[in-house]
Design a protein around this motif. Sequence first.
Motif, PDB file in Angstrom:
ATOM      1  N   GLN A  97       0.810  -1.224   0.000  1.00  0.00           N
ATOM      2  CA  GLN A  97       0.000   0.000   0.000  1.00  0.00           C
ATOM      3  C   GLN A  97       0.842   1.272   0.000  1.00  0.00           C
ATOM      4  OE1 GLN A  97      -2.916  -0.548   3.139  1.00  0.00           O
ATOM      5  NE2 GLN A  97      -4.141  -1.828   1.789  1.00  0.00           N
ATOM      6  N   THR A  98       1.918   1.248  -0.792  1.00  0.00           N
ATOM      7  CA  THR A  98       2.763   2.434  -0.899  1.00  0.00           C
ATOM      8  C   THR A  98       2.514   3.190  -2.206  1.00  0.00           C
ATOM      9  OG1 THR A  98       4.537   1.102  -1.849  1.00  0.00           O
ATOM     10  CG2 THR A  98       4.619   1.485   0.532  1.00  0.00           C
ATOM     11  N   ILE A  99       1.906   2.525  -3.193  1.00  0.00           N
ATOM     12  CA  ILE A  99       1.658   3.151  -4.498  1.00  0.00           C
ATOM     13  C   ILE A  99       0.231   3.694  -4.522  1.00  0.00           C
ATOM     14  CG2 ILE A  99       1.513   2.751  -6.994  1.00  0.00           C
ATOM     15  CD1 ILE A  99       4.376   2.576  -5.816  1.00  0.00           C
ATOM     16  N   ILE A 100       0.098   4.972  -4.895  1.00  0.00           N
ATOM     17  CA  ILE A 100      -1.248   5.550  -4.952  1.00  0.00           C
ATOM     18  C   ILE A 100      -1.671   5.954  -6.357  1.00  0.00           C
ATOM     19  CG2 ILE A 100      -1.286   6.359  -2.563  1.00  0.00           C
ATOM     20  CD1 ILE A 100      -0.771   9.204  -3.785  1.00  0.00           C
ATOM     21  N   GLU A 101      -0.728   5.971  -7.302  1.00  0.00           N
ATOM     22  CA  GLU A 101      -1.082   6.397  -8.647  1.00  0.00           C
ATOM     23  C   GLU A 101      -0.153   5.734  -9.652  1.00  0.00           C
ATOM     24  OE1 GLU A 101      -1.778  10.582 -11.112  1.00  0.00           O
ATOM     25  OE2 GLU A 101      -1.009  10.661  -9.080  1.00  0.00           O
ATOM     26  N   ALA A 102      -0.721   5.299 -10.778  1.00  0.00           N
ATOM     27  CA  ALA A 102       0.054   4.754 -11.890  1.00  0.00           C
ATOM     28  C   ALA A 102      -0.419   5.463 -13.144  1.00  0.00           C
ATOM     29  CB  ALA A 102      -0.159   3.248 -12.015  1.00  0.00           C
ATOM     30  N   GLY A 103       0.497   5.706 -14.068  1.00  0.00           N
ATOM     31  CA  GLY A 103       0.090   6.381 -15.292  1.00  0.00           C
ATOM     32  C   GLY A 103       1.204   6.429 -16.314  1.00  0.00           C
ATOM     33  N   TRP A 104       0.844   6.920 -17.500  1.00  0.00           N
ATOM     34  CA  TRP A 104       1.786   7.026 -18.613  1.00  0.00           C
ATOM     35  C   TRP A 104       2.333   8.445 -18.677  1.00  0.00           C
ATOM     36  CZ3 TRP A 104       3.270   2.719 -20.996  1.00  0.00           C
ATOM     37  CH2 TRP A 104       2.461   1.588 -20.862  1.00  0.00           C
ATOM     38  N   LYS A 105       3.648   8.559 -18.756  1.00  0.00           N
ATOM     39  CA  LYS A 105       4.307   9.871 -18.804  1.00  0.00           C
ATOM     40  C   LYS A 105       5.138   9.970 -20.078  1.00  0.00           C
ATOM     41  CE  LYS A 105       2.645  10.873 -14.816  1.00  0.00           C
ATOM     42  NZ  LYS A 105       1.599  11.862 -14.719  1.00  0.00           N
ATOM     43  N   SER A 106       4.979  11.084 -20.786  1.00  0.00           N
ATOM     44  CA  SER A 106       5.703  11.299 -22.037  1.00  0.00           C
ATOM     45  C   SER A 106       7.214  11.341 -21.782  1.00  0.00           C
ATOM     46  CB  SER A 106       5.247  12.611 -22.664  1.00  0.00           C
ATOM     47  OG  SER A 106       6.117  12.965 -23.712  1.00  0.00           O
ATOM     48  N   ILE A 107       7.953  10.579 -22.587  1.00  0.00           N
ATOM     49  CA  ILE A 107       9.410  10.560 -22.428  1.00  0.00           C
ATOM     50  C   ILE A 107       9.978  11.960 -22.658  1.00  0.00           C
ATOM     51  CG2 ILE A 107      11.565   9.697 -23.461  1.00  0.00           C
ATOM     52  CD1 ILE A 107      10.241   6.975 -23.630  1.00  0.00           C
ATOM     53  N   SER A 108       9.402  12.711 -23.590  1.00  0.00           N
ATOM     54  CA  SER A 108       9.909  14.056 -23.859  1.00  0.00           C
ATOM     55  C   SER A 108       9.653  15.011 -22.694  1.00  0.00           C
ATOM     56  CB  SER A 108       9.301  14.612 -25.149  1.00  0.00           C
ATOM     57  OG  SER A 108       7.899  14.716 -25.014  1.00  0.00           O
ATOM     58  N   GLU A 109       8.732  14.648 -21.793  1.00  0.00           N
ATOM     59  CA  GLU A 109       8.413  15.511 -20.649  1.00  0.00           C
ATOM     60  C   GLU A 109       9.059  15.023 -19.340  1.00  0.00           C
ATOM     61  OE1 GLU A 109       6.484  18.395 -20.815  1.00  0.00           O
ATOM     62  OE2 GLU A 109       6.672  18.074 -22.966  1.00  0.00           O
ATOM     63  N   LEU A 110       9.866  13.966 -19.410  1.00  0.00           N
ATOM     64  CA  LEU A 110      10.433  13.386 -18.189  1.00  0.00           C
ATOM     65  C   LEU A 110      11.182  14.408 -17.340  1.00  0.00           C
ATOM     66  CD1 LEU A 110      11.821   9.843 -19.065  1.00  0.00           C
ATOM     67  CD2 LEU A 110       9.821  10.432 -17.708  1.00  0.00           C
ATOM     68  N   HIS A 111      11.888  15.322 -18.007  1.00  0.00           N
ATOM     69  CA  HIS A 111      12.683  16.310 -17.266  1.00  0.00           C
ATOM     70  C   HIS A 111      11.805  17.271 -16.456  1.00  0.00           C
ATOM     71  CE1 HIS A 111      11.775  18.026 -21.202  1.00  0.00           C
ATOM     72  NE2 HIS A 111      11.780  19.193 -20.595  1.00  0.00           N
ATOM     73  N   ASN A 112      10.508  17.341 -16.763  1.00  0.00           N
ATOM     74  CA  ASN A 112       9.596  18.223 -16.013  1.00  0.00           C
ATOM     75  C   ASN A 112       9.008  17.553 -14.774  1.00  0.00           C
ATOM     76  OD1 ASN A 112       9.950  20.209 -17.935  1.00  0.00           O
ATOM     77  ND2 ASN A 112       8.183  19.572 -19.130  1.00  0.00           N
ATOM     78  N   LEU A 113       9.184  16.239 -14.661  1.00  0.00           N
ATOM     79  CA  LEU A 113       8.622  15.485 -13.534  1.00  0.00           C
ATOM     80  C   LEU A 113       9.584  15.467 -12.357  1.00  0.00           C
ATOM     81  CD1 LEU A 113       7.183  12.126 -14.917  1.00  0.00           C
ATOM     82  CD2 LEU A 113       5.906  14.055 -14.041  1.00  0.00           C
ATOM     83  N   GLU A 114       9.021  15.341 -11.159  1.00  0.00           N
ATOM     84  CA  GLU A 114       9.852  15.075  -9.992  1.00  0.00           C
ATOM     85  C   GLU A 114      10.087  13.560  -9.972  1.00  0.00           C
ATOM     86  OE1 GLU A 114       9.524  15.356  -5.172  1.00  0.00           O
ATOM     87  OE2 GLU A 114       8.392  16.836  -6.334  1.00  0.00           O
TER      88      GLU A 114
END
Length: 129
Positions: A97-114
């Motif tokens: 119960q440590t994961i609360i969200e799963a999803g698809w993230k654009s590889i070109s936008e990876l640098h914008n993610l924490e």
Amino acid sequence: MKKWSGSAAVCINKNNEVLMVRGKDSNAWAVPSGGIETGETPESCCVREVKEETGYDVLIKNKIHIKETLIDEIEVITYYFNVEIIGGEIEINDPDQTIIEAGWKSISELHNLEHMYPEDIAVIKKSGD
């Protein structure tokens, strides 16, 4: 010295997005991963962790990276695999119960993610090439 081994899955879809998960109490994203249990191979751990954390059934295509690091005086080895989805849908059944969200993230936008593990960005991008 204490040791810990785990597996991580890099899953990239035809839209050039990578499957990622976010843990509770965090804004940081990571590829699905977790610890290898007794009697498990790195490959079977990878398949199980993806199912628990995202709901998807995956097939391992190949091993792409081995990360060795030291965290709090624990030797950590993580095996990274390229995987493809063969069934299932996004549904989190994480027993920890440590994961609360799963999803698809654009590889070109990876640098914008924490990122929980910023060093994984290079592995993800190399895998998508």
